[in-house]
Write an enzyme that holds these catalytic residues in place. Structure first.
Site, PDB file in Angstrom:
ATOM      1  N   LYS A 183      -2.906   9.434   1.811  1.00 56.75           N
ATOM      2  CA  LYS A 183      -3.240   8.710   0.581  1.00 56.75           C
ATOM      3  C   LYS A 183      -3.643   9.645  -0.548  1.00 56.75           C
ATOM      4  O   LYS A 183      -4.004  10.803  -0.353  1.00 56.75           O
ATOM      5  CB  LYS A 183      -4.383   7.731   0.862  1.00 56.75           C
ATOM      6  CG  LYS A 183      -3.957   6.517   1.661  1.00 56.75           C
ATOM      7  CD  LYS A 183      -2.721   5.801   1.093  1.00 56.75           C
ATOM      8  CE  LYS A 183      -3.021   4.991  -0.160  1.00 56.75           C
ATOM      9  NZ  LYS A 183      -1.812   4.287  -0.657  1.00 56.75           N
ATOM     10  N   ARG A 194      -4.674   6.716   9.257  1.00 59.84           N
ATOM     11  CA  ARG A 194      -3.426   7.457   9.473  1.00 59.84           C
ATOM     12  C   ARG A 194      -3.647   8.958   9.315  1.00 59.84           C
ATOM     13  O   ARG A 194      -4.635   9.410   8.742  1.00 59.84           O
ATOM     14  CB  ARG A 194      -2.371   7.038   8.436  1.00 59.84           C
ATOM     15  CG  ARG A 194      -1.681   5.754   8.712  1.00 59.84           C
ATOM     16  CD  ARG A 194      -0.800   5.330   7.553  1.00 59.84           C
ATOM     17  NE  ARG A 194      -1.554   4.946   6.372  1.00 59.84           N
ATOM     18  CZ  ARG A 194      -1.025   4.577   5.211  1.00 59.84           C
ATOM     19  NH1 ARG A 194       0.289   4.560   5.063  1.00 59.84           N
ATOM     20  NH2 ARG A 194      -1.786   4.222   4.203  1.00 59.84           N
ATOM     21  N   ASP A 236      -0.225  -1.007  -5.150  1.00 58.99           N
ATOM     22  CA  ASP A 236      -0.368   0.456  -5.269  1.00 58.99           C
ATOM     23  C   ASP A 236       0.279   0.971  -6.551  1.00 58.99           C
ATOM     24  O   ASP A 236      -0.035   2.062  -7.019  1.00 58.99           O
ATOM     25  CB  ASP A 236       0.158   1.182  -4.014  1.00 58.99           C
ATOM     26  CG  ASP A 236       1.595   0.811  -3.662  1.00 58.99           C
ATOM     27  OD1 ASP A 236       2.233   0.052  -4.428  1.00 58.99           O
ATOM     28  OD2 ASP A 236       2.078   1.289  -2.620  1.00 58.99           O
ATOM     29  N   GLU A 282       6.266   8.910  -2.771  1.00 56.61           N
ATOM     30  CA  GLU A 282       6.925   7.650  -3.127  1.00 56.61           C
ATOM     31  C   GLU A 282       8.024   7.782  -4.177  1.00 56.61           C
ATOM     32  O   GLU A 282       8.776   6.820  -4.394  1.00 56.61           O
ATOM     33  CB  GLU A 282       5.876   6.608  -3.596  1.00 56.61           C
ATOM     34  CG  GLU A 282       5.274   6.825  -4.970  1.00 56.61           C
ATOM     35  CD  GLU A 282       4.083   7.787  -4.967  1.00 56.61           C
ATOM     36  OE1 GLU A 282       3.822   8.397  -3.914  1.00 56.61           O
ATOM     37  OE2 GLU A 282       3.438   7.943  -6.023  1.00 56.61           O
ATOM     38  N   TYR A 289       1.137  10.490  -0.960  1.00 58.79           N
ATOM     39  CA  TYR A 289       1.327   9.358  -1.852  1.00 58.79           C
ATOM     40  C   TYR A 289       0.382   9.544  -3.023  1.00 58.79           C
ATOM     41  O   TYR A 289      -0.802   9.863  -2.833  1.00 58.79           O
ATOM     42  CB  TYR A 289       1.006   8.033  -1.142  1.00 58.79           C
ATOM     43  CG  TYR A 289       2.016   7.661  -0.086  1.00 58.79           C
ATOM     44  CD1 TYR A 289       3.324   7.335  -0.456  1.00 58.79           C
ATOM     45  CD2 TYR A 289       1.677   7.648   1.252  1.00 58.79           C
ATOM     46  CE1 TYR A 289       4.268   6.998   0.507  1.00 58.79           C
ATOM     47  CE2 TYR A 289       2.625   7.308   2.226  1.00 58.79           C
ATOM     48  CZ  TYR A 289       3.916   6.991   1.840  1.00 58.79           C
ATOM     49  OH  TYR A 289       4.848   6.669   2.791  1.00 58.79           O
ATOM     50  N   HIS A 302       1.053   7.504  -6.418  1.00 59.28           N
ATOM     51  CA  HIS A 302       1.052   6.244  -7.180  1.00 59.28           C
ATOM     52  C   HIS A 302       0.318   6.417  -8.513  1.00 59.28           C
ATOM     53  O   HIS A 302      -0.576   5.633  -8.856  1.00 59.28           O
ATOM     54  CB  HIS A 302       0.415   5.119  -6.348  1.00 59.28           C
ATOM     55  CG  HIS A 302       1.145   4.833  -5.065  1.00 59.28           C
ATOM     56  ND1 HIS A 302       2.401   4.256  -5.053  1.00 59.28           N
ATOM     57  CD2 HIS A 302       0.829   5.062  -3.772  1.00 59.28           C
ATOM     58  CE1 HIS A 302       2.818   4.126  -3.799  1.00 59.28           C
ATOM     59  NE2 HIS A 302       1.885   4.618  -3.003  1.00 59.28           N
TER      60      HIS A 302
HETATM   61  N1  LIG Z   1       0.052  -1.929  -0.391  1.00 54.99           N
HETATM   62  C1  LIG Z   1       0.544  -1.099   0.512  1.00 54.99           C
HETATM   63  O1  LIG Z   1      -0.137  -0.653   1.433  1.00 54.99           O
HETATM   64  C2  LIG Z   1       1.978  -0.695   0.438  1.00 54.99           C
HETATM   65  C3  LIG Z   1       2.606  -0.024   1.495  1.00 54.99           C
HETATM   66  C4  LIG Z   1       3.957   0.316   1.363  1.00 54.99           C
HETATM   67  C5  LIG Z   1       4.655   0.009   0.204  1.00 54.99           C
HETATM   68  N2  LIG Z   1       3.987  -0.631  -0.802  1.00 54.99           N
HETATM   69  C6  LIG Z   1       4.609  -0.978  -2.072  1.00 54.99           C
HETATM   70  O2  LIG Z   1       5.501  -2.064  -1.942  1.00 54.99           O
HETATM   71  C7  LIG Z   1       6.353  -2.054  -3.112  1.00 54.99           C
HETATM   72  C8  LIG Z   1       7.806  -2.258  -2.678  1.00 54.99           C
HETATM   73  O3  LIG Z   1       8.261  -1.089  -2.009  1.00 54.99           O
HETATM   74  P1  LIG Z   1       9.736  -1.018  -1.383  1.00 54.99           P
HETATM   75  O4  LIG Z   1       9.801   0.251  -0.609  1.00 54.99           O
HETATM   76  O5  LIG Z   1      10.078  -2.271  -0.739  1.00 54.99           O
HETATM   77  O6  LIG Z   1      10.604  -0.827  -2.692  1.00 54.99           O
HETATM   78  P2  LIG Z   1      12.189  -1.051  -2.812  1.00 54.99           P
HETATM   79  O7  LIG Z   1      12.632  -0.161  -3.913  1.00 54.99           O
HETATM   80  O8  LIG Z   1      12.847  -0.954  -1.487  1.00 54.99           O
HETATM   81  O9  LIG Z   1      12.289  -2.576  -3.265  1.00 54.99           O
HETATM   82  C9  LIG Z   1      11.840  -3.020  -4.499  1.00 54.99           C
HETATM   83  C10 LIG Z   1      12.649  -4.241  -4.879  1.00 54.99           C
HETATM   84  O10 LIG Z   1      12.082  -4.783  -6.086  1.00 54.99           O
HETATM   85  C11 LIG Z   1      13.168  -5.300  -6.811  1.00 54.99           C
HETATM   86  N3  LIG Z   1      12.819  -5.560  -8.207  1.00 54.99           N
HETATM   87  C12 LIG Z   1      12.656  -4.667  -9.215  1.00 54.99           C
HETATM   88  N4  LIG Z   1      12.406  -5.327 -10.370  1.00 54.99           N
HETATM   89  C13 LIG Z   1      12.392  -6.652 -10.061  1.00 54.99           C
HETATM   90  C14 LIG Z   1      12.232  -7.834 -10.825  1.00 54.99           C
HETATM   91  N5  LIG Z   1      12.024  -7.792 -12.142  1.00 54.99           N
HETATM   92  N6  LIG Z   1      12.293  -9.026 -10.180  1.00 54.99           N
HETATM   93  C15 LIG Z   1      12.513  -9.097  -8.851  1.00 54.99           C
HETATM   94  N7  LIG Z   1      12.698  -8.005  -8.088  1.00 54.99           N
HETATM   95  C16 LIG Z   1      12.651  -6.803  -8.687  1.00 54.99           C
HETATM   96  C17 LIG Z   1      14.264  -4.239  -6.637  1.00 54.99           C
HETATM   97  O11 LIG Z   1      15.545  -4.722  -6.988  1.00 54.99           O
HETATM   98  C18 LIG Z   1      14.127  -3.932  -5.162  1.00 54.99           C
HETATM   99  O12 LIG Z   1      14.965  -4.741  -4.363  1.00 54.99           O
HETATM  100  C19 LIG Z   1       6.081  -0.706  -3.797  1.00 54.99           C
HETATM  101  O13 LIG Z   1       5.181  -0.865  -4.869  1.00 54.99           O
HETATM  102  C20 LIG Z   1       5.454   0.116  -2.695  1.00 54.99           C
HETATM  103  O14 LIG Z   1       4.692   1.194  -3.179  1.00 54.99           O
HETATM  104  C21 LIG Z   1       2.678  -0.969  -0.689  1.00 54.99           C
END
Ligand SMILES: NC(=O)c1ccc[n+]([C@@H]2O[C@H](COP(=O)([O-])OP(=O)(O)OC[C@H]3O[C@@H](n4cnc5c(N)ncnc54)[C@H](O)[C@@H]3O)[C@@H](O)[C@H]2O)c1
Length: 351
Positions: free
Chosen positions: A76, A17, A266, A119, A95, A97
């Site tokens: 990143k 990216r 992350d 983020e 980002y 993290h």
């Molecule tokens: N690995 C990757 O390449 C990549 C890419 C993009 C996003 N992400 C990650 O994905 C994750 C989610 O991001 P998002 O944008 O969807 O966040 P978001 O804030 O939209 O959603 C997170 C959800 O988790 C829920 N939550 C919090 N505590 C909880 C619990 N104890 N039990 C159940 N649910 C719970 C919240 O209520 C919310 O609905 C983040 O860590 C983000 O950084 C990773």
């Protein structure tokens, strides 16, 4: 005062990216900033040096020249080899993290970089610079989950006539979780969505994004995971280290060859057995379960992801470059003058 903006080529494993597409660079140039783009920075996403040059960017050969800019915007978190470019007063926007990156946090603190994280930016509401990548990572989770189930337990998500569909559990029904659920539903799997926020569960239930919903608790997760073929981890508490919602013993209860995709990796991972993996080596097996814990999932869809990210980042970049205390970048500042200033990040790093 920011006069120059640098756009380096990404260095993380498999990362193709770029943070700004040429049209976003055109806006920054029109706003009066000098934009330095490292040669081939956009190539992985299909943007040539010439396209950046045509909109007024200066194409530079070395990372060093880009990092010498007043503000560096990238995708990143900086990798070890980039720490040498840190210096007092440099504004970094990407980002970070940091809850899962204590070494990076220490390097940023020690060097006096003003570190702003995509983020944790909350203006105007939600997490507008995380959402586009969560959307892509969520869609990808359904695709890679389905792919690894073939080589694992040999289960097809949609089942067949006379054979039940696969069971998918999505923990955290935010942006990423919702897209993962939609992807799995689109392949006719049975999808259970778990969240702590009952309103999100209600929405998913009403919209038919999932086949069933569960209020988050240790016992509900234990029961759901035990019968699951695919578990997607997507729970987030902004800035904090991800809570370990899916425990080691829950994973051990899954059928051998089942799959987990922990997108929350992350932020440290919401599945206890998760360890960060890379696009070159995306999986490992623990307790007989295939773990996919790539920290830069959208990096494998660089064209779509760069355009989506650039559209979200470009206006906030101009706000930041004009005034680092602008309310329009609320929540983004993580480290300032050597101190961790974001409360959730500070708490996570102190633990
Ligand atoms: N690995 C990757 O390449 C990549 C890419 C993009 C996003 N992400 C990650 O994905 C994750 C989610 O991001 P998002 O944008 O969807 O966040 P978001 O804030 O939209 O959603 C997170 C959800 O988790 C829920 N939550 C919090 N505590 C909880 C619990 N104890 N039990 C159940 N649910 C719970 C919240 O209520 C919310 O609905 C983040 O860590 C983000 O950084 C990773």
């Amino acid at each position: 005062m920011v006069r120059s903006i640098g756009l380096p080529k990404e260095t993380k494993d498999g990362e193709r990216r770029v943070a700004l597409e040429p049209s976003a660079v055109a806006s920054a140039v029109a706003a009066g900033f000098q934009v330095r783009v490292q040669t081939t920075a956009g190539i992985g996403a299909g943007f040539s040096d010439d396209e950046y040059k045509r909109v007024g960017a200066a194409i530079v050969d070395s990372a060093e020249e880009v990092w010498a800019s007043d503000l560096v915007v990238k995708v990143k978190e900086p990798q070890d080899a980039e720490y040498k470019y840190f210096r007092e007063g440099l504004i970094l926007f990407d980002y970070l993290h940091l809850a899962a990156e204590p070494k990076l946090a220490a390097a940023l603190q020690a060097s006096g970089v003003e570190a702003f994280a995509f983020e944790t930016l909350t203006y105007p509401h939600g997490l507008p610079l995380l959402a586009p990548m969560s959307e892509i990572a969520g869609r990808a989770a359904a695709i890679v989950g389905a792919y690894y189930l073939a080589s694992g337990s040999g289960t097809l998500l949609g089942g067949a006539a006379g054979v039940q569909p696969a069971r998918v559990v999505v923990v955290g029904l935010g942006v990423a979780g919702t897209m993962a659920a939609r992807g799995a539903r689109g392949m006719d799997a049975e999808v259970t969505g778990v969240d702590i926020d009952l309103h999100r569960l209600y929405q998913a239930h009403m919209e038919g994004t999932v086949t069933s919903t569960l209020a988050s608790s240790d016992s509900a997760i234990a029961e759901a995971v035990a019968g699951a073929d695919l578990v997607v981890g997507a729970a987030l508490v902004t800035g904090a280290k991800a809570p370990h919602l899916v425990k080691k013993e829950h994973i051990a209860s899954m059928r051998p060859g089942s799959v987990v995709v922990d997108l929350a990796i992350d932020q440290g991972g919401c599945i206890e057995t998760s360890q960060p993996t890379s696009l070159s080596h995306p999986t490992f097996v623990e307790s007989g379960v295939i773990h996919y814990c790539v920290t830069n999932v959208p990096g494998q869809y660089p064209r779509t992801a760069s355009r989506a990210l650039s559209a979200a980042v470009a206006p906030r970049l101009l706000d930041l470059a004009r005034d680092a205390s602008s309310p329009r970048i609320e929540g983004a500042l993580n480290i300032s003058h050597g101190k961790i200033v974001h409360p959730a990040v500070a708490k996570a790093l102190a633990e």
